[in-house]
Scaffold this motif. Structure first.
Motif, PDB file in Angstrom:
ATOM      1  N   MET A 112       0.831  -1.209   0.000  1.00  0.00           N
ATOM      2  CA  MET A 112       0.000   0.000   0.000  1.00  0.00           C
ATOM      3  C   MET A 112       0.866   1.261   0.000  1.00  0.00           C
ATOM      4  O   MET A 112       0.421   2.329  -0.418  1.00  0.00           O
ATOM      5  CB  MET A 112      -0.931   0.003   1.215  1.00  0.00           C
ATOM      6  CG  MET A 112      -1.976  -1.116   1.211  1.00  0.00           C
ATOM      7  SD  MET A 112      -3.124  -1.044  -0.181  1.00  0.00           S
ATOM      8  CE  MET A 112      -4.084   0.420   0.241  1.00  0.00           C
ATOM      9  N   ASP A 113       2.120   1.117   0.435  1.00  0.00           N
ATOM     10  CA  ASP A 113       3.016   2.269   0.458  1.00  0.00           C
ATOM     11  C   ASP A 113       3.395   2.732  -0.942  1.00  0.00           C
ATOM     12  O   ASP A 113       3.917   3.836  -1.107  1.00  0.00           O
ATOM     13  CB  ASP A 113       4.282   1.928   1.252  1.00  0.00           C
ATOM     14  CG  ASP A 113       5.118   3.156   1.559  1.00  0.00           C
ATOM     15  OD1 ASP A 113       4.535   4.214   1.862  1.00  0.00           O
ATOM     16  OD2 ASP A 113       6.356   3.073   1.488  1.00  0.00           O
ATOM     17  N   ASP A 114       3.143   1.901  -1.955  1.00  0.00           N
ATOM     18  CA  ASP A 114       3.442   2.303  -3.333  1.00  0.00           C
ATOM     19  C   ASP A 114       2.330   3.133  -3.964  1.00  0.00           C
ATOM     20  O   ASP A 114       2.456   3.569  -5.113  1.00  0.00           O
ATOM     21  CB  ASP A 114       3.725   1.069  -4.199  1.00  0.00           C
ATOM     22  CG  ASP A 114       5.167   0.600  -4.067  1.00  0.00           C
ATOM     23  OD1 ASP A 114       5.918   1.222  -3.297  1.00  0.00           O
ATOM     24  OD2 ASP A 114       5.545  -0.383  -4.726  1.00  0.00           O
ATOM     25  N   PHE A 115       1.237   3.332  -3.262  1.00  0.00           N
ATOM     26  CA  PHE A 115       0.199   4.260  -3.726  1.00  0.00           C
ATOM     27  C   PHE A 115       0.572   5.687  -3.335  1.00  0.00           C
ATOM     28  O   PHE A 115       1.294   5.926  -2.358  1.00  0.00           O
ATOM     29  CB  PHE A 115      -1.154   3.928  -3.092  1.00  0.00           C
ATOM     30  CG  PHE A 115      -1.876   2.765  -3.702  1.00  0.00           C
ATOM     31  CD1 PHE A 115      -2.398   2.843  -4.987  1.00  0.00           C
ATOM     32  CD2 PHE A 115      -2.044   1.591  -2.984  1.00  0.00           C
ATOM     33  CE1 PHE A 115      -3.083   1.771  -5.546  1.00  0.00           C
ATOM     34  CE2 PHE A 115      -2.726   0.510  -3.530  1.00  0.00           C
ATOM     35  CZ  PHE A 115      -3.239   0.598  -4.816  1.00  0.00           C
ATOM     36  N   ALA A 150       0.518  12.213  -7.105  1.00  0.00           N
ATOM     37  CA  ALA A 150      -0.061  11.933  -8.420  1.00  0.00           C
ATOM     38  C   ALA A 150      -1.430  11.275  -8.297  1.00  0.00           C
ATOM     39  O   ALA A 150      -1.542  10.166  -7.762  1.00  0.00           O
ATOM     40  CB  ALA A 150       0.878  11.024  -9.209  1.00  0.00           C
ATOM     41  N   PRO A 151      -2.494  11.913  -8.807  1.00  0.00           N
ATOM     42  CA  PRO A 151      -3.839  11.332  -8.723  1.00  0.00           C
ATOM     43  C   PRO A 151      -3.979   9.991  -9.442  1.00  0.00           C
ATOM     44  O   PRO A 151      -4.791   9.157  -9.048  1.00  0.00           O
ATOM     45  CB  PRO A 151      -4.731  12.404  -9.381  1.00  0.00           C
ATOM     46  CG  PRO A 151      -3.949  13.673  -9.267  1.00  0.00           C
ATOM     47  CD  PRO A 151      -2.515  13.272  -9.386  1.00  0.00           C
ATOM     48  N   ALA A 152      -3.178   9.770 -10.506  1.00  0.00           N
ATOM     49  CA  ALA A 152      -3.272   8.508 -11.246  1.00  0.00           C
ATOM     50  C   ALA A 152      -2.947   7.309 -10.370  1.00  0.00           C
ATOM     51  O   ALA A 152      -3.355   6.185 -10.671  1.00  0.00           O
ATOM     52  CB  ALA A 152      -2.333   8.526 -12.456  1.00  0.00           C
ATOM     53  N   ASN A 153      -2.253   7.561  -9.255  1.00  0.00           N
ATOM     54  CA  ASN A 153      -1.819   6.472  -8.377  1.00  0.00           C
ATOM     55  C   ASN A 153      -2.494   6.526  -7.011  1.00  0.00           C
ATOM     56  O   ASN A 153      -2.029   5.923  -6.052  1.00  0.00           O
ATOM     57  CB  ASN A 153      -0.293   6.522  -8.211  1.00  0.00           C
ATOM     58  CG  ASN A 153       0.282   5.248  -7.634  1.00  0.00           C
ATOM     59  OD1 ASN A 153      -0.156   4.149  -7.957  1.00  0.00           O
ATOM     60  ND2 ASN A 153       1.270   5.390  -6.761  1.00  0.00           N
ATOM     61  N   PHE A 154      -3.629   7.255  -6.914  1.00  0.00           N
ATOM     62  CA  PHE A 154      -4.382   7.277  -5.661  1.00  0.00           C
ATOM     63  C   PHE A 154      -5.042   5.923  -5.406  1.00  0.00           C
ATOM     64  O   PHE A 154      -5.345   5.170  -6.330  1.00  0.00           O
ATOM     65  CB  PHE A 154      -5.462   8.355  -5.701  1.00  0.00           C
ATOM     66  CG  PHE A 154      -4.957   9.760  -5.442  1.00  0.00           C
ATOM     67  CD1 PHE A 154      -3.666   9.994  -4.979  1.00  0.00           C
ATOM     68  CD2 PHE A 154      -5.775  10.850  -5.655  1.00  0.00           C
ATOM     69  CE1 PHE A 154      -3.201  11.278  -4.738  1.00  0.00           C
ATOM     70  CE2 PHE A 154      -5.334  12.138  -5.417  1.00  0.00           C
ATOM     71  CZ  PHE A 154      -4.038  12.355  -4.956  1.00  0.00           C
ATOM     72  N   ILE A 155      -5.281   5.638  -4.144  1.00  0.00           N
ATOM     73  CA  ILE A 155      -5.871   4.359  -3.725  1.00  0.00           C
ATOM     74  C   ILE A 155      -7.326   4.257  -4.170  1.00  0.00           C
ATOM     75  O   ILE A 155      -8.114   5.202  -4.042  1.00  0.00           O
ATOM     76  CB  ILE A 155      -5.802   4.219  -2.198  1.00  0.00           C
ATOM     77  CG1 ILE A 155      -4.349   4.221  -1.718  1.00  0.00           C
ATOM     78  CG2 ILE A 155      -6.507   2.943  -1.730  1.00  0.00           C
ATOM     79  CD1 ILE A 155      -4.199   4.372  -0.211  1.00  0.00           C
ATOM     80  N   ARG A 156      -7.678   3.085  -4.705  1.00  0.00           N
ATOM     81  CA  ARG A 156      -9.063   2.697  -4.946  1.00  0.00           C
ATOM     82  C   ARG A 156      -9.173   1.216  -4.583  1.00  0.00           C
ATOM     83  O   ARG A 156      -8.216   0.454  -4.782  1.00  0.00           O
ATOM     84  CB  ARG A 156      -9.451   2.879  -6.421  1.00  0.00           C
ATOM     85  CG  ARG A 156      -9.453   4.298  -6.925  1.00  0.00           C
ATOM     86  CD  ARG A 156     -10.649   5.084  -6.391  1.00  0.00           C
ATOM     87  NE  ARG A 156     -10.713   6.420  -6.980  1.00  0.00           N
ATOM     88  CZ  ARG A 156     -10.065   7.482  -6.527  1.00  0.00           C
ATOM     89  NH1 ARG A 156      -9.272   7.354  -5.468  1.00  0.00           N
ATOM     90  NH2 ARG A 156     -10.176   8.654  -7.113  1.00  0.00           N
ATOM     91  N   PRO A 157     -10.306   0.767  -4.078  1.00  0.00           N
ATOM     92  CA  PRO A 157     -10.469  -0.664  -3.791  1.00  0.00           C
ATOM     93  C   PRO A 157     -10.205  -1.509  -5.042  1.00  0.00           C
ATOM     94  O   PRO A 157     -10.716  -1.214  -6.125  1.00  0.00           O
ATOM     95  CB  PRO A 157     -11.934  -0.760  -3.351  1.00  0.00           C
ATOM     96  CG  PRO A 157     -12.275   0.601  -2.838  1.00  0.00           C
ATOM     97  CD  PRO A 157     -11.504   1.553  -3.706  1.00  0.00           C
TER      98      PRO A 157
END
Length: 584
Positions: A420-423, A437-444
């Protein structure tokens, strides 16, 4: 395959990279090859890994009639036992397969965010993203290994799992590199009962040569060998794993495991230097980033008067552009990447970026068009394999940081990842740093961005090389440098791996260069005159005691006629981690 043509003159670029090459402090590299266990020459098959014990296990699989994919299963599971700080079935991987028939495929077995994860789940405490139970993502390695085996495997699944099971049960000697990783993670190991029970004796960390046993992991692997991946993703192993995670306050569920899916991706391919370079697509940034770096450097093809130090400067500047573009990438199932990928594969776009490179100076991140802050991913393990028929596998595995989340599931013996640290996560940006970077934000269900760069190289349509590296965000630079050392400079495979390396990740605006003595006793250091020249151009330099660890196999096509349609194989394992290859 996603493909791009890279038009430039091979003789010119050969000269260019000859001038760019860093100087090694190692003596008589070309003459030392015959005396090094890190190099092997074989006719039938080669396995190159971070640990010679796993290389030998993979070679035994090939010798027993196994496919390259069979060997990848056995070696990856072995590495999860003897190199648990870097990989294991509690983590994920990317696998690039090139079959003797010519077909290629990329298996994305990257970890995913649990269904209860959210973009703002670390609000107020970003440290929870880096380690601990909330940093754990849904593991994917085992599902990917099994899927690849179902498609291409020749030997029974149980035969491939058994060597790792035996190692975990009987125990294995702690290697110098694992001991270093344990020392750097000492507080985390001592704080977690699961890790403490496996990696300490009488309250102290195990020493080099001590026998390390993980009996719970052995029991887990035995169940998996009998029942397959069902036991992990919808059975007793998964149930116990989830129970341990939830007891510690985590959000992983059995439904997360049941929902996990291996993604079959279309590889990225580039024609460059008379070669076809094949890489993995997003959510790995590796393939596109390597191609962009080559595209930028190709623009200097007519500059015959380039000095070595100037060439290194240009490589660094190209890397800074690469890292700007890298943070526009993400999971293609959640983000439309068509425009950014098109740019990264385009020589014309690279020509535009090259115009922002000045030969007499360097700049801060804003000059290169930096919009987003960087994610700095962590440790990994790489495997390169070629079998008797010249099927090839390049695979990079990871649990992210050393020992992942620094938690070992006590009922399964599995080291949990901290992927999860890579998000990226939303943060209040400062004047000194761009926003995340929004492209790499967390999503389920989403997969975080990665720098892993499994690579396969073809020449005249035939397999020429298999390579890749471990080493977090430095993987992109390290893999590209080894490729260029061999194919552009004409260095032999061993010297290509041994040459000292330079890295840059845009933020911080620092050139990191090797200056250290590895566990093998070899010293790696970029030449002093090059460092002095870089400083004059405004670069801030910092030495590092580490870097990327490369596994490199080359097929000598010139020997194909003599060997009945297959060329002699030269395999190299990077001594920086103490590994060695095996072949027959």
């Amino acid at each position: 395959m996603i493909s791009t043509q890279l038009p430039f003159l091979w003789p010119v670029i050969t000269l260019l990279f000859t001038l760019l090459a860093p100087t090694s402090s190692l003596n008589s590299l070309n003459g030392a090859t015959k005396n090094r266990r890190e190099v092997i020459v074989a006719r039938h098959g080669v396995v190159a890994t971070d640990d010679g014990r796993c290389s030998k296990i993979g070679m035994d699989v090939l010798r027993g009639g196994g496919h390259a994919v069979d060997a990848s299963v056995a070696t990856a599971l072995c590495l999860g036992v003897v190199s648990p700080a870097s990989s294991g079935i509690g983590g994920g991987a990317f696998m690039l397969v090139r079959l003797a028939s010519g077909n290629t495929q990329a298996l994305d077995m990257r970890e995913t965010a649990p269904m209860q994860a959210s973009q703002n789940m670390y609000a107020g405490n970003a440290a929870l993203k880096k380690s601990g139970i909330l940093s754990v993502a849904v593991p994917g390695e085992l599902a990917g290994l099994h899927k690849a085996w179902k498609q291409h495997g020749k030997l029974p699944w149980e035969r491939l799992v058994r060597p790792a099971e035996d190692l975990a049960r009987r125990g294995f000697k702690v290697s110098p590199y694992l001991r270093m990783q344990m020392e750097r993670t000492k507080s985390g190991i001592l704080a977690d009962k699961g890790l403490r029970d496996v990696f300490t004796l009488n309250g102290n960390l195990l020493q080099i040569g001590h026998i390390c046993r993980n009996k719970k992991l052995s029991e887990t692997l035995k169940v998996i060998s009998k029942l397959g991946v069902k036991a992990f993703y919808n059975g007793s192993v998964g149930f116990n794993l989830v129970k341990d995670v939830q007891k510690a306050g985590g959000i992983l569920t059995l439904k997360d495991l049941q929902r996990y899916e291996v993604k079959m991706r279309e590889p990225i391919s580039s024609n460059v230097m008379g070669l076809n370079v094949i890489g993995v697509p997003p959510p790995s940034a590796g393939g596109a980033s390597m191609i962009l770096m080559l595209n930028i450097l190709a623009q200097y093809g007519a500059s015959l008067g380039v000095s070595g130090a100037l060439g290194i400067h240009r490589q660094i500047e190209a890397l800074k552009h690469v890292f700007v573009m890298r943070m526009n990438l993400g999971d293609p199932d959640f983000v439309n990447l068509s425009k950014v990928l098109s740019d990264m594969l385009s020589p014309k776009f690279a020509e535009t970026l090259k115009k922002a490179i000045y030969d007499n100076m360097t700049f801060d991140a804003n000059h290169y068009g930096s919009r987003w802050n960087q994610i700095h991913d962590h440790g990994t393990s790489h495997v390169s394999i070629v079998d008797r028929k010249r099927n090839a596998v390049s695979m990079t595995n990871t649990v992210n940081a050393y020992f992942g989340a620094q938690i070992l599931s006590p009922s399964t013996g599995i080291v949990l990842n901290n992927e999860m640290d890579d998000f990226s996560i939303p943060l209040n940006s400062s004047k000194n740093l761009p926003p995340p970077a929004p492209a790499n934000f967390i999503r389920p269900g989403k997969r975080p961005l990665s720098s892993m760069s499994p690579t396969i190289v073809l020449k005249y349509g035939k397999l020429k090389a298999v390579l890749g590296a471990s080493g977090g965000a430095n993987i992109i630079a390290g893999t590209t440098e080894v490729l260029l050392n061999h194919f552009a400079l004409g260095m032999d495979p061993f010297s290509s791996v041994m040459a000292p390396r330079v890295y840059h990740q845009l933020i911080p605006n620092t050139v990191f260069y090797e200056n250290w003595t590895a566990v093998s006793g070899d010293h790696f250091e970029v030449a002093a005159d090059i460092r002095a020249s870089l400083k004059k151009k405004g670069h801030v330099l910092e030495s590092i005691a580490g870097g990327t660890i490369c596994q490199f196999i080359v097929q000598e096509l010139e020997s194909i006629k003599k060997n009945g349609g297959v060329g002699r194989l030269v395999g190299v394992s990077d001594p920086r981690k103490g590994g060695f290859p095996a072949g027959f």
